[in-house]
Design an enzyme around this catalytic site. Structure first.
Site, PDB file in Angstrom:
ATOM      1  CB  ALA A   1      -1.233  -9.090   0.377  1.00 25.07           C
ATOM      2  CG  HIS A   2       1.440  -6.486   5.254  1.00 22.96           C
ATOM      3  ND1 HIS A   2       1.493  -6.044   6.555  1.00 22.96           N
ATOM      4  CD2 HIS A   2       1.667  -5.409   4.496  1.00 22.96           C
ATOM      5  CE1 HIS A   2       1.763  -4.746   6.566  1.00 22.96           C
ATOM      6  NE2 HIS A   2       1.867  -4.332   5.320  1.00 22.96           N
TER       7      HIS A   2
ATOM      8  CB  ALA B   1      -0.952   0.002   1.196  1.00 24.42           C
ATOM      9  CB  THR B   2       4.270   2.047   1.214  1.00 24.56           C
ATOM     10  OG1 THR B   2       4.009   1.867   2.606  1.00 24.56           O
ATOM     11  CG2 THR B   2       5.263   3.171   1.028  1.00 24.56           C
TER      12      THR B   2
ATOM     13  CB  CYS C   1       5.622   3.623  10.375  1.00 23.97           C
ATOM     14  SG  CYS C   1       4.760   2.460   9.361  1.00 23.97           S
TER      15      CYS C   1
HETATM   16  C1  LIG Z   1      -3.662   2.925   6.429  1.00 18.06           C
HETATM   17  C2  LIG Z   1      -2.393   2.355   5.893  1.00 18.06           C
HETATM   18  N1  LIG Z   1      -1.923   2.778   4.711  1.00 18.06           N
HETATM   19  C3  LIG Z   1      -0.789   2.304   4.186  1.00 18.06           C
HETATM   20  C4  LIG Z   1      -0.048   1.353   4.829  1.00 18.06           C
HETATM   21  C5  LIG Z   1       1.204   0.868   4.198  1.00 18.06           C
HETATM   22  O1  LIG Z   1       1.030  -0.402   3.639  1.00 18.06           O
HETATM   23  P1  LIG Z   1       2.249  -1.344   3.286  1.00 18.06           P
HETATM   24  O2  LIG Z   1       2.755  -1.855   4.561  1.00 18.06           O
HETATM   25  O3  LIG Z   1       1.647  -2.416   2.443  1.00 18.06           O
HETATM   26  O4  LIG Z   1       3.251  -0.560   2.540  1.00 18.06           O
HETATM   27  C6  LIG Z   1      -0.498   0.866   6.067  1.00 18.06           C
HETATM   28  C7  LIG Z   1       0.239  -0.139   6.853  1.00 18.06           C
HETATM   29  O5  LIG Z   1       1.415  -0.126   7.058  1.00 18.06           O
HETATM   30  C8  LIG Z   1      -1.688   1.387   6.603  1.00 18.06           C
HETATM   31  O6  LIG Z   1      -2.151   0.964   7.784  1.00 18.06           O
END
Ligand SMILES: Cc1ncc(COP(=O)(O)O)c(C=O)c1O
Ligand SMILES: Cc1ncc(COP(=O)(O)O)c(C=O)c1O
Ligand code: FES
Ligand code: FES
Lengths: 383, 144, 383, 144
Positions: C200-201, C71-72, C323
């Site tokens: 996915a995670h 998602a990042t 994070c």
């Molecule tokens: C609301 C939200 N957006 C984005 C992310 C980032 O996703 P990813 O860990 O798949 O990069 C997260 C989780 O870390 C999240 O909770």
């Protein structure tokens, strides 16, 4: 089906999968490596161990390794990152015409943003000489990006000689080593490369994970391209994929131990295969320069490319790079080497690896000979 | 290697079945009617056609016994469809008369071999090769 | 160790791992999905099947799903991609103060490039109202980026009501649904979101794989951020990680079948846990708005945050987002809700999921009560 | 949960061992000497110290029996190190005289509890609390 496409991707080594399993099962290393609790710390420790393993194969420090989603991302990060950090306008980049698409497309993008790019033409042997690079430098040159080993023809550039020459001149050097790592000796302690891209899935590790080496001394500075929580020293945000990273570490560790012997064995298989093709006349080995052990690229006169590939449907081989073969265009790499469209299209890349056997090599060579002869026998352009 | 994942291992490139089975026969053991008649074989008429850029070529030889085709040979340099076209015409022509041959057109070839739109020029090559053959034959018969 | 950190990451479901295995073992789906040979085609077919599975959960078309590394990356691609496509200078973006770091940092980066960004402040309940968003629009607004479910407090924004209002006004809407997918009902056929990020995670799939939904009708246009071989309709280059993608597909397929019932069960566990904390006075539930089922964020008066976490070392819980918790700063989300630094720091996020049991919930609540009481009993600021 | 991966499950946050074991005892069953003496207990002297922003506070009570400390209590609001400092001082003070107590300084606390640089102010809070206690005590003794 005989798999001779190790340059496109390698199967996962069973030992790598075994190393990954603790990060894939309950009560293992499944927590978020950024979480401040015991399971998170354990995941983090596993990530750091893998980082050290990756660094070790390259002769780097662990702190110089930034995990990415693959060499495509590493190349994007290195090239755009350096140029963004330095300021785009007027900046000059030197690269070659036969880089991987992800380097070329990144450079073309940067051109639309105001950068200037020189695309060096390889010699007939497929290599770019250090002299060519030096000749292309201008006072504005911010970066040289050159692959260590070409993915279509396996030819290696003399990075060992080039790197110190660029260091002397204060020009940053990025090397795409996706095809090189584990296949040729890389020692970043001795070779002053500033940035270097690697990918796990070319090295018996999982797909979707790679790394960028970013030298600390002297420090190679670049702007991050993935913004977020500040993972990976702020250079690459996003939740760390523990199982992927652990797999990459294990894969690189195996290569550190076995890579040299494996390279010898694979080079021998490749030559055995080439010998096996000698029953055919008018075939051409593409890229005569010094090469990594695993790739053999051959052009076949008198047969049409699509029918050649279709007639060998029981061999997993590649025509050009996997990325571009969907578009059926003849390989830009072979064309840069001076092959005409026709012959470039009637070319196959055979690539060999850890699980290739002599029996497979012999069977494949025999099959290629047979099918090329058959196609020639029904070809309206062969006499 | 299971069909479960949508790939037919016997035809992985997913060519139309009539093209693929012809092509397979041609590059397999039984390359029937591929090649050329021995030089000087009597009654042989020849036709050749290619794509504009000459990237593919189809060559046809028909051996006439009186007014009807007794045997045929083809050679093709081109994609599997072009090879299938040559092979199909060679088989189909046996026993036919010149006027029957003249009736063959690209549409028909595309139908029979299920040649898709983007390969239409392979079928056209077939029609052109027959036409060239018949033209040369009628030319030579008028000459004698 | 009781794991109550499902919002940071979820363990891989064993069924997902099973689905991934064919892509991880010999003679399976290990070829490059871009390769033009039988093993490559098989890998490609597996990827396309997974794409359909991901689409299905969201009410999208398979062709609207672009795989990314998480998602990042999806958030980076969506936001930077839209702004780059539209032209950066003067463009205006509306987002909120309590987005995930990867959205905020991307927006801050864009500000350095000349864009203007409005960061909306949530109400005390933790939600951003559609009216707030509409009020913030200007003629230059190129994009609204708003999360569906907040990762720290679980509060959901009313995207169903917001989306059509933005559609009417011709403003693109990007939604970060990393915490939402599979936990709340998402139907993109009905809700006219233009771009939507998932990972996915957070959904019992593997780490390091995610997707961006890019609507086709009307088409959401954006510039790619990862240049290369033109994978993923040119929107995201890089070798497809078959096992990761297959895992994401399997995870989303399970959620499509079981998500609704699971959400109910998890919401009940969360309330049970909250009941279990009622033996403590002066505790505060953060984010009173309608919420996703899995998150409970609680502030504890009279205890200091670091000692609170240390005293609960046998619970895997989070303070703020994973994070930022390394940087020991109090959560910017809780501060945006009006909590002072002190109380924000003495807050814990408990998050529940598929493998959480009632027994774990009870034991954890009891443990929290005990430790908070002990810390209060030795606290110099509690009477 | 194995030490193999470098994490000690018994001390996952990796605090210095002396701090962690004190903290664990304080938040475990045996919170010895935590709390306050009953109001009006005779011979009790009290001292309090905090960090500049008052984000942490350490409170110390020593019950003197003549010139020597007979019992002690502490309360702390702050990180585990600050709790460890309070607990350690409470234990250490038993049987000591005011002049011995006056000798305690932050350096010593940091050494004994292995308090790292970035937690130095926890140790300082300990020194300050003792000093405040002794000052108030000498003040009240001069007053009587
Ligand atoms: C609301 C939200 N957006 C984005 C992310 C980032 O996703 P990813 O860990 O798949 O990069 C997260 C989780 O870390 C999240 O909770
Ligand atoms: C030379 C070279 N560079 C870069 C890449 C891209 O690597 P990845 O597939 O990890 O994105 C590849 C392979 O695809 C390659 O061969
Ligand atoms: S010869 Fe061109 S497509 Fe058949
Ligand atoms: S109370 Fe501030 S670090 Fe200890």
């Amino acid at each position: 089906m005989i798999y001779l496409d190790y340059a496109a991707t390698t199967p996962l080594d069973a030992r790598v999968l075994e190393a990954m399993m603790p990060a894939l099962v309950a009560d293992g290393l499944q927590a978020n490596a950024a979480s401040s609790h015991a399971p998170g710390f354990r995941a983090r420790a596993a990530v750091e161990r893998a980082r050290a393993q990756v660094a070790e194969l390259l002769g780097a420090e662990a702190s110089e390794i930034i995990f990415t989603s693959g060499a495509t991302e590493s190349n994007n990060l290195a090239i755009k990152g350096v140029l963004e950090f330095r300021g785009l306008r007027q900046a000059h980049v030197v690269t070659s015409r036969i880089e991987h698409k992800c380097v070329l497309d990144t450079c073309r993008y940067l051109e639309t943003q105001g950068a200037r790019v020189t695309y060096l033409k390889p010699g007939a042997d497929g290599a770019i000489t250090p002299e060519q690079v030096l000749d292309a430098l201008t006072p504005d040159t911010a970066l040289v990006s050159l692959m260590w080993v070409n993915n279509e023809i396996g030819v290696r550039n003399d990075i060992e000689r080039l790197a110190p020459l660029l260091r002397e001149r204060g020009v940053l050097l990025h090397v795409d080593a996706a095809q090189a790592s584990g296949r040729i000796d890389i020692n970043l302690k001795q070779t002053p490369v500033d940035l270097l891209s690697v990918s796990a899935h070319k090295a018996y590790g999982p797909k979707g994970i790679g790394a960028l080496f970013v030298r600390r001394k002297p420090r190679a500075r670049l702007a991050p391209q993935m913004h977020g929580g500040g993972h990976e020293q702020g250079m690459r945000s996003g939740t760390l994929a523990t199982h992927q990273i652990v797999g990459m570490g294990a894969a690189f560790e195996i290569l550190r131990r076995e890579g040299a012997a494996e390279a010898e064995r694979i080079a021998a298989l490749r030559e055995r295969f080439w010998q096996g093709l000698q029953g055919l006349d008018r075939i051409h080995r593409n890229g005569a320069g010094p090469s990594a052990p695993h790739v053999l690229n051959v052009s076949f006169e008198g047969v049409e490319g699509e029918s050649l590939r279709a007639s060998l449907a029981d061999l997993a081989v590649s025509s050009g790079s996997a990325c571009s073969s969907a578009t059926a265009e003849p390989s830009y790499v072979l064309r840069a080497l001076g092959r005409d469209d026709e012959l470039a299209n009637a070319s196959l890349r055979f690539s060999f690896g850890r699980f290739t056997t002599a029996g497979e090599v012999d069977a494949a060579a025999e099959r290629v000979c047979l099918q090329v002869k058959r196609l020639r026998s029904i070809s309206a352009l062969w006499n | 290697m299971s069909i479960e994942h949508g790939i037919d291992p016997a035809n992985p490139f997913d060519y139309p079945q009539p093209i693929w089975s012809r092509f397979e026969r041609c590059v397999g053991e039984a390359a029937e009617r591929a090649g050329r008649f021995a030089d000087g074989t009597p009654g042989v008429a020849e036709g050749r056609a290619g794509t504009p850029a000459a990237r593919s070529v189809l060559e046809l030889q028909l051996r006439f016994d009186g007014e009807r085709v007794a045997d045929a040979r083809f050679r093709a340099y081109g994609c599997p469809s072009s090879i299938a076209v040559g092979s199909w015409i060679a088989d189909w022509s046996i026993g036919r008369s010149a006027s029957e041959l003249a009736g063959l057109n690209a549409r028909q070839l595309r139908e029979v071999l299920e040649i898709p739109e983007d390969r239409a020029h392979c079928a056209l090559m077939g029609e052109d090769a027959i036409k060239a053959l018949l033209a040369r034959r009628s030319q030579s018969s008028t000459q004698t």
